[in-house]
Write an enzyme that holds these catalytic residues in place. Structure first.
Site, PDB file in Angstrom:
ATOM      1  N   LYS A  94      77.496  29.134  75.795  1.00  0.00           N
ATOM      2  CA  LYS A  94      77.292  30.472  76.373  1.00  0.00           C
ATOM      3  C   LYS A  94      78.665  31.149  76.351  1.00  0.00           C
ATOM      4  O   LYS A  94      79.424  31.090  77.319  1.00  0.00           O
ATOM      5  CB  LYS A  94      76.734  30.335  77.797  1.00  0.00           C
ATOM      6  CG  LYS A  94      76.263  31.650  78.397  1.00  0.00           C
ATOM      7  CD  LYS A  94      75.469  31.399  79.668  1.00  0.00           C
ATOM      8  CE  LYS A  94      75.214  32.676  80.440  1.00  0.00           C
ATOM      9  NZ  LYS A  94      74.409  33.669  79.734  1.00  0.00           N
TER      10      LYS A  94
HETATM   11  N1  PMP Z   1      69.267  32.977  76.260  1.00  0.00           N
HETATM   12  C1  PMP Z   1      70.355  33.744  76.401  1.00  0.00           C
HETATM   13  C2  PMP Z   1      70.975  34.332  75.184  1.00  0.00           C
HETATM   14  C3  PMP Z   1      70.897  33.984  77.661  1.00  0.00           C
HETATM   15  O1  PMP Z   1      71.978  34.758  77.797  1.00  0.00           O
HETATM   16  C4  PMP Z   1      70.269  33.423  78.789  1.00  0.00           C
HETATM   17  C5  PMP Z   1      70.801  33.706  80.161  1.00  0.00           C
HETATM   18  N2  PMP Z   1      71.851  32.856  80.498  1.00  0.00           N
HETATM   19  C6  PMP Z   1      69.148  32.621  78.608  1.00  0.00           C
HETATM   20  C7  PMP Z   1      68.673  32.420  77.319  1.00  0.00           C
HETATM   21  C8  PMP Z   1      68.468  31.954  79.762  1.00  0.00           C
HETATM   22  O2  PMP Z   1      69.291  30.930  80.264  1.00  0.00           O
HETATM   23  P1  PMP Z   1      69.263  30.490  81.779  1.00  0.00           P
HETATM   24  O3  PMP Z   1      67.849  30.213  82.117  1.00  0.00           O
HETATM   25  O4  PMP Z   1      70.091  29.250  81.815  1.00  0.00           O
HETATM   26  O5  PMP Z   1      69.825  31.594  82.579  1.00  0.00           O
END
Ligand code: PMP
Length: 303
Positions: free
Chosen positions: A156
């Site tokens: 991320k």
């Molecule tokens: N995909 C992307 C590109 C994101 O930015 C996020 C948000 N963090 C998610 C999926 C969902 O991830 P999470 O459930 O861990 O927030």
């Protein structure tokens, strides 16, 4: 926007206006930052940070992919998250830990020191006030996700969100609530900042991590809750046209929580209204916070 008063920055709680970055910081020029988005909920047992440790582990993993040493322990970052909530006197809120290559060299491979900050602010519904109930209209983006051997989707990282911005901005400009991306393979990937679930005959289908997506913690939560409650979950490659054929469709993420999608590219999904499986998943997920879903895995971490 009203900014909160305090921010945690490199080991200290500072006033918001003092938590600054130099214009020549590496992260600003080259996208070299890694971050998280975490929610703190008001629950029937007091305030709790949802899967705090899991999120911060992902922060460390994202940093590891980019060879960015974080000069704190996981427990110190967890504590920074708690401290910044308290410093701002917040309850239910959104947390943003970020680690970035700071000032320390101009070259791409410069060994710059890593700085770390954690911000916290009030956040309501990410995609709009009534979307959890009503759902959103989505479109397939004209922008594809990066190929897996270009930028790792499993980290991320700040730079990944150039792709997310193109997808989200195009969708909003065209009048949609959110954009859905295809991977470089042409198969379905995920939303601009959310993972995807399709429902066929009562079973959940979701795209695999090899489809250029972030391995979402909400995605994992949903898969776990669904399986524990007798709902079949299938992780598989999904071609675009199945968006137009599924009975139900929803997006999930920390910010978006569980947002039904009622149409894609102007075509109604199922009946055009959030369906029974989506409602059931929402109930199981939000039930973690009002106590109707048991917190079997210790996901609610005390503030
Ligand atoms: N995909 C992307 C590109 C994101 O930015 C996020 C948000 N963090 C998610 C999926 C969902 O991830 P999470 O459930 O861990 O927030």
């Amino acid at each position: 926007m009203r900014y909160p008063d305090h921010i945690w920055h490199n080991g200290e709680i500072k006033r918001w206006q003092d938590a600054t970055v130099h214009v020549m910081a590496h992260g600003l020029h080259y996208g070299s930052s890694v971050f998280e988005g975490i929610r703190c909920y008001e629950t029937n047992k007091g305030h709790a940070i949802f899967r705090l440790t899991e999120h911060n582990k992902r922060l460390f993993n994202s940093a590891r992919i980019y060879e960015m040493p974080i000069p704190y322990t996981l427990e110190q970052i967890n504590q920074a998250c708690r401290d910044v909530i308290k410093a701002n006197d917040l309850g239910q809120c959104y947390l943003r830990p970020i680690a970035y290559r700071d000032l320390g060299g101009f070259g791409l491979s410069a060994d710059c020191p890593t700085s770390v900050a954690v911000a916290a602010w009030n956040m309501g519904r990410y995609l709009g006030a009534d979307v959890i109930e009503a759902g959103i209209d989505a479109c397939v983006s004209s922008w594809q996700r990066f190929a897996p051997n270009t930028i790792p989707a499993g980290a991320k990282a700040g730079g990944n969100y150039l792709s997310g911005q193109l997808i989200a901005r195009e969708a909003r400009r065209l009048g949609f609530g959110e954009g859905i991306a295809l991977a470089s393979t042409g198969l379905l990937s995920e939303g601009a900042g959310e993972n995807l679930f399709l429902v066929f005959d009562g079973a959940l289908h979701t795209t695999p991590v090899s489809a250029a997506l972030l391995n979402g913690i909400t995605r994992n939560t949903i898969m776990t809750l669904a399986r524990d409650n007798g709902i079949t979950v299938i992780e598989r490659e999904i071609p675009r046209e199945y968006l137009y054929l599924c009975d139900e469709l929803f997006m999930c993420g920390t910010a978006a929580e569980i947002t039904p999608i009622r149409s894609v590219d102007g075509r109604a999904v199922g009946t055009g209204k959030p369906g029974d499986v989506t409602r059931r998943i929402q109930k199981l997920f939000f039930g973690l916070f009002d106590g109707t879903t048991p917190d079997k895995y210790g996901w609610l971490e005390a503030l």
